[in-house]
Every structure is written in structure tokens, then in C-alpha cells.
Design an enzyme around this catalytic site. Structure first.
Site, PDB file in Angstrom:
ATOM      1  N   SER B 145      -3.359  -1.009 -13.947  1.00  0.00           N
ATOM      2  CA  SER B 145      -3.650  -2.038 -14.943  1.00  0.00           C
ATOM      3  C   SER B 145      -2.697  -1.897 -16.131  1.00  0.00           C
ATOM      4  O   SER B 145      -1.474  -1.853 -15.943  1.00  0.00           O
ATOM      5  CB  SER B 145      -5.120  -1.935 -15.358  1.00  0.00           C
ATOM      6  OG  SER B 145      -5.524  -3.040 -16.101  1.00  0.00           O
ATOM      7  N   ASP B 310      -8.750  -8.649  -6.470  1.00  0.00           N
ATOM      8  CA  ASP B 310      -8.492  -8.488  -7.904  1.00  0.00           C
ATOM      9  C   ASP B 310      -8.050  -9.838  -8.468  1.00  0.00           C
ATOM     10  O   ASP B 310      -6.993 -10.341  -8.098  1.00  0.00           O
ATOM     11  CB  ASP B 310      -7.396  -7.430  -8.088  1.00  0.00           C
ATOM     12  CG  ASP B 310      -7.109  -7.135  -9.558  1.00  0.00           C
ATOM     13  OD1 ASP B 310      -7.625  -7.852 -10.443  1.00  0.00           O
ATOM     14  OD2 ASP B 310      -6.362  -6.171  -9.821  1.00  0.00           O
ATOM     15  N   HIS B 343     -10.644  -5.868  -9.608  1.00  0.00           N
ATOM     16  CA  HIS B 343      -9.693  -5.061 -10.384  1.00  0.00           C
ATOM     17  C   HIS B 343     -10.088  -3.585 -10.414  1.00  0.00           C
ATOM     18  O   HIS B 343      -9.233  -2.700 -10.425  1.00  0.00           O
ATOM     19  CB  HIS B 343      -9.626  -5.626 -11.805  1.00  0.00           C
ATOM     20  CG  HIS B 343      -8.545  -5.037 -12.658  1.00  0.00           C
ATOM     21  ND1 HIS B 343      -7.216  -5.097 -12.318  1.00  0.00           N
ATOM     22  CD2 HIS B 343      -8.599  -4.367 -13.829  1.00  0.00           C
ATOM     23  CE1 HIS B 343      -6.486  -4.498 -13.255  1.00  0.00           C
ATOM     24  NE2 HIS B 343      -7.310  -4.045 -14.178  1.00  0.00           N
TER      25      HIS B 343
END
Lengths: 370, 370
Positions: B145, B310, B343
Site C-alpha cells: 500500500s 482489492d 486491500h
């Protein structure tokens, strides 16, 4: 054209068990009711909609109805042929009895005492309005998003009173993710210190912070990722980064503007009620989650429309409406419109969408005339 | 194992132009640095992460590191072979200098005076930590991320100092939708009356309402629609609807719990800084948006990993990293992992994901040993 009011003195028992002894609904009509009263179409509004569906008032030429591209003379919902009714839902903040109305029993605004309302309650109140107007059966009930849920509910609560249901950009029930977004929006309002448990009217304040956040979040879910990218991308408001918390990107400017505008006129309690109505709606709830059983009592014909980039109520969700209808041998037309505008597509004038609506409703008009 | 501290007295000039005269970084290390200092791996954390990556402290056996399934003896990031460093980023709230730290110049907490920080600034501060530890070149820099953005930035700011970059569930820059979600979260904090313009420390209050909303919203974007549906669906907290604003569905209970927990320990200013760092990161910004030009200076090899469900940083966004790397003839491995966890997948132990990481890093370990 002007808004009309209907007063109801027969108590309405809500699904929750709460009772509203009396209430008013504000509505508008377009076109002419024919002799046998068979050409009426009811338009159900979504979260922030109201009764002013089409046209404009003589004294407010810029205040065009929210679905004016769809409803009017020669338009897909053709008021040369249909008698169209738009109303503000009970619990709303555009004239129908809602949390910001004066409760005649106390002489003060309802606020927190206004009951939580459901799609089922709305449809009951809409049926009473139909009774008042002498309409035994609608040619069609039409709605987008939350409005689509009301249209579906018409086919379940009053199977004999609606010949066609048009459910656009809708879903048979919310997912966990849908509920989650609603809950964040609600919590923004509920935890705003100016909310005062729903009785902010008596404190001369408005929970604008919470309402603004709720609307900003809502807007993200109304637009597609692609539409946002096309419209705003990473475009900056100024020439350079300012490295602070003021608006930096155009998308921030857009969202804050939308939030501020909405918070300046919309009622926070109405917002809460609308999101709860969305959450609770689930025709399959009393059937152990079986949507096939839930739709067994429907008798209408259906047009279901979805939009390719709608991620709030994706095409997959519309197919969840189509499947149980087919299972029950209903006549169903389904159109998935290729559109880049996300959930908001249902409000936009797109040729393919307009053509589908027009073709379907022209057939309905021919039925009426026959 | 215990956290260590490094003090830096050389002023750090931020990308914004702001200057931090001195600061501390808190970090942890795992495994042993080899003789030629060629086996070091830096772990960059995401929004709410910190230096405690793996294992647990002697006095807190339950406080396991946030990536303990990935980092440790015999694990994919194998501390039998690698010397692994985790740090808390500058601006954080887990020990490194940040808004809640005491500014030595004033004797009060920085609050609003702590400068807006960028991914570039973090990487600069991380390079100084590497200098301090005598590490001229990392075998790998790894992050998920926002951590992946830091790993990418390492390859651009210090092409000679990193041999492998592992960017997981990441993106080369945020979209308008990503920025929009961040802006709503920020506005929740900024408009909380307890925020006091960032100087809430001096008022003995904490903007928990805003932080809670920000985290609730964040959680929606960390999970996939499907994962939420599988985990929560429309399951009720109680047996019946209560028709009110208390928790009705399990998903609401989960979100509020996560929000409350986070708001009880995380610093609101750090949250703001993290989201701004995300917004600003765009290696192509100085190249007229051309990502190919931006990555021309990279010299590392790359592993890019994405997860099928995601939607915060979808596989498409990872391919936006892969494409400019291929354009510049870098060695790139790309894996799209089939996962239902959205995610958050990058934090979860999934065989296919672990295998990809292990295979890649075993090769890196062989290089180190050669």
C-alpha cells in the site's frame, strides 16, 4: 404547475409499530388523467429527491424538476400520454410531513420523535395518495435507486394496483458494503455535537458538519472511478502544491462544494431516515432470504435497467432483481446501459437509456389506449 | 528484541520547504547484518503501521508485529538470511518524531506546526537511518500500500542503494476517487470541534469523533465487497430490527468497534499526514504525468504483487507500475493473487501470496550469498 397538498387523518401504522396519527403529502402532477384513470404513472424518488420531478414553476424558471430530461411532453415518460405523479416521501424535507415538521400534538418539530420509516411504509402512504386521486391501478410505478426499491415494493404490496414496474439502478436489498457506507454517513451526523440527538431544531443549530461529510461520501459512491478520473483526475486547484489541508486537488473542491450546498438545505433527520429505509428494505427477509419466494406474489411486468459503471448498485445487483422475477414467470425486460457516469447515470440523458425507457413506455401507452 | 532509537541532528528539508532541525526515528531489527552488509531489507509501513513488524517483546507476549506472518525465521522474508529493519515513519505516532512529540524549541507538542510530509521525505529520512546503520545498499526495500510507494520511491531517489523493490497492493499515484476518500476522512477530523486546528493536545481533548469516522470509512475500502458479504452479509446484531440508530447489522458493529479502537490510540495529526503523503505521491508529476520518464532512472529489479478483489489499489493500478518499468527494460515480476480479502490481503497469510514472496526472496538471498 404548482405543488399540491393532501392531508391524511387516518393514522398510519409504521412497520416498526410506531403510529403517525395524521400527515400531509406534497405532490405534483403532469399531464391529464384519462377518463378510466388508467394512464397514471407514479415516480418514486431516491435519497435526496422530491415531488418536483419535471418542468418549473412560473415564479422560479430556473428550478427545473430533477428528472426533467425523462418526464414531460414528448419525453420518455410522455406527459402527452400519461398522468404523472411525483410526491415528496413521508419523512422528507420538501413539504411532506417529516422530522422538521411541526408535530400538532406538541406544537414543536418532531425531531427525534419522528418514527423510523421503511419502504413498505412509503408505499402504503403512496397508495393512500392514489386512493385520494381515484387511481385504482397505476399504468406504471417508476423509480431509480431507492426509488426503484419503492417501485418493486409496489408490485409486492399491491400486486393488482400496478401493471408495470420500472426499477432503475436499483437492488433488491443492500449488501454489507452498502450498509457500511450508510452507517459511516449516519455516524457523521449522529456524532455531530450540533445534532442534539435529533432535536437540533430546538437549539437553533444545524448539524452541517455531519451532513456535509455524509454528502461528500455519498457523492463518491454516486460517481464511477472512471468518471471521477475523467472529470478531475489529479488536477490541482492552484498551480502548485500548497502542502496543507486546504483544497489541493479539484476533486476536493468539488466534493466540499457539494457537501456545503447539500448541508445548507437538507434536513439531517431526513437523511438518516432515508439511509435506514435503504438498509431495512429486503423483500426476502420474511422468507428466510429467499428472493424467489418473495417475488412470487408479484403480478406486474418489469423493466430493470442498470449501468455498466455503477458500483453502488452494480448490474449484478439488478440481475438479482431479474432472476427471481424470471423464476416466477414474470415478463421482464432487462437493459444494461453502457455508461461512464456510475450510479448517477440514472439521472442523466443518455441516448441508449432514453431509447430503452421510451420504447418500453410507448408500449405501455399503447396498452392504455387499447 | 526491543525498539531502538536513532537521533538525527542534521536538519531535514522537506519537499514543502519546511525544515525539521532535529528528529528521532524508532526502529527494530531482526536477523543479523552480514559482514559486507549486503543482506539488509527495509520494511516500509502503510497508513497505520509502525516499527514493530515481527515477533513480540519479552514483556508483551501478545503484542505480535503487524507482519509477523511474513517476517521471521524461515518465513518468506527470512530473518535467518536477511537483516530486516522496521521503522516508524517520521510524522508517526509510535515513537518517531511526529505531531504528538514535544518540539524542543517550544517545549510543547508540535501539533499543527509539524510540517506536511511526503513519501520523498520519508525515504530521505530512511536513507539517513541506513547510513547510521552502515548500510550502503539494501538487498530489498519492501512495502504494501503506502509502504509500496516508499519502496518505489527508493528506486527513484537512490537507484544505487536498492537492488530489489517489492511493491505490494500499491499504486504509482492516487486516482481522484482515492483522493476523494482521503479528503472525506480528513474533513471528518478537520471539522471535529475537538481538533482545534491540530493543537488539541493543548486543550486536553482528542478528536475521537473525526478519527473514528475516518477509520470506519478506511475499513470499507480495505475490505472487498465480497469479503464483507461473506463475513457479515445482512446478519443482524439482535434477533429483530430495532428501528433506530443503534447498531442493527453486524457490519455496523464491526465498523464502529474498529473505529472506536483506532480512535483510542492513533494520533489524528498523523492520520492527516499519512493521507496527504498518499495524495501527493506521483513520480510522474515532474515529467508532465509521464510515468515512463519518471521510472527511467530506476535500476532495481522489481516484484509487483496485486490482489484480485482489492478495489482501493486494484490490479489495474499495479499494472500501472509494471508498464513503465517494462518500458525502461527493468526486470519485473508481476503476480496477481486470487484473494477474496480486498486491500487487506497484503497483510494476510495466503499460500499463493506467501509462495510468490518466498520464491522471489529466496533468489535475492542466493544473490546475497553468492
Amino acid at each position: 404547475m404548482s405543488a399540491q397538498r393532501a392531508q391524511f387523518d387516518t393514522p398510519l401504522v409504521f412497520k416498526s409499530g410506531a403510529v403517525l396519527p395524521r400527515y400531509e403529502l406534497v405532490y405534483e402532477t403532469y399531464g391529464k388523467l384519462n377518463a378510466d384513470k388508467s394512464n397514471a404513472i407514479l415516480i418514486c424518488h431516491a435519497l435526496s429527491g422530491h415531488h418536483h420531478v419535471a418542468g418549473h414553476y412560473a415564479n422560479a424558471p430556473k428550478d427545473t424538476g430533477w428528472w426533467d430530461n425523462m418526464v414531460g411532453p414528448g419525453k420518455p415518460i410522455n406527459t402527452d400520454k400519461f398522468f404523472v405523479i411525483g410526491l415528496n416521501n413521508l419523512g422528507g424535507c420538501h413539504g411532506s410531513t417529516g422530522p422538521s415538521s411541526i408535530d400538532p400534538e406538541t406544537g414543536r418539530q418532531y425531531g427525534a420523535s419522528f418514527p423510523v420509516i421503511t419502504v413498505e411504509d412509503w408505499v402504503e402512504s403512496q397508495a393512500r395518495l392514489a386512493d385520494r386521486l381515484g387511481i385504482r391501478q397505476f399504468a406504471a410505478v417508476v423509480g431509480g435507486s431507492l426509488g426503484g426499491m419503492q417501485a418493486l415494493q409496489w408490485s409486492l404490496a399491491f400486486p393488482e394496483r400496478v401493471r408495470h414496474v420500472l426499477a432503475i439502478a436499483s437492488a433488491p436489498r443492500l449488501t454489507a458494503q452498502n450498509i457500511a457506507f450508510n452507517d459511516v454517513a449516519r455516524n457523521a451526523i449522529l456524532t455531530d455535537p450540533d445534532f442534539h440527538g435529533g432535536d437540533f431544531y430546538h437549539h437553533s443549530v444545524v448539524p452541517t458538519r455531519g451532513l456535509r461529510l455524509a454528502r461528500m461520501l455519498g457523492h463518491i459512491t454516486y460517481l464511477s472511478d472512471d468518471a471521477m478520473a475523467d472529470k478531475f483526475g489529479r488536477e490541482l486547484r492552484a498551480e502548485q502544491f500548497n502542502y496543507g489541508y486546504e483544497v489541493e486537488f479539484q476533486i476536493e473542491s468539488y466534493l466540499r462544494y457539494q457537501g456545503d450546498k447539500f448541508a445548507s438545505y437538507f434536513d439531517a433527520n431526513t437523511y438518516l431516515l432515508m439511509t435506514k429505509a435503504l438498509d431495512y428494505f429486503d423483500p426476502s427477509h420474511d422468507f428466510g432470504g429467499d428472493m424467489n419466494q418473495a417475488f412470487a406474489r408479484a403480478k406486474a411486468d418489469f423493466l430493470v435497467v442498470s449501468f455498466s459503471t455503477d458500483w453502488r448498485f452494480s448490474p449484478q445487483r439488478s440481475r438479482e432483481i431479474v432472476r427471481p422475477l424470471l423464476h416466477n414467470h414474470r415478463n421482464v425486460s432487462y437493459a444494461e446501459i453502457d455508461s461512464s457516469h456510475g450510479h448517477d447515470s440514472f439521472l442523466m440523458e443518455q441516448p441508449q437509456y432514453m431509447d430503452v425507457m421510451r420504447a418500453y413506455l410507448d408500449n405501455v401507452a399503447r396498452e392504455v389506449a387499447a
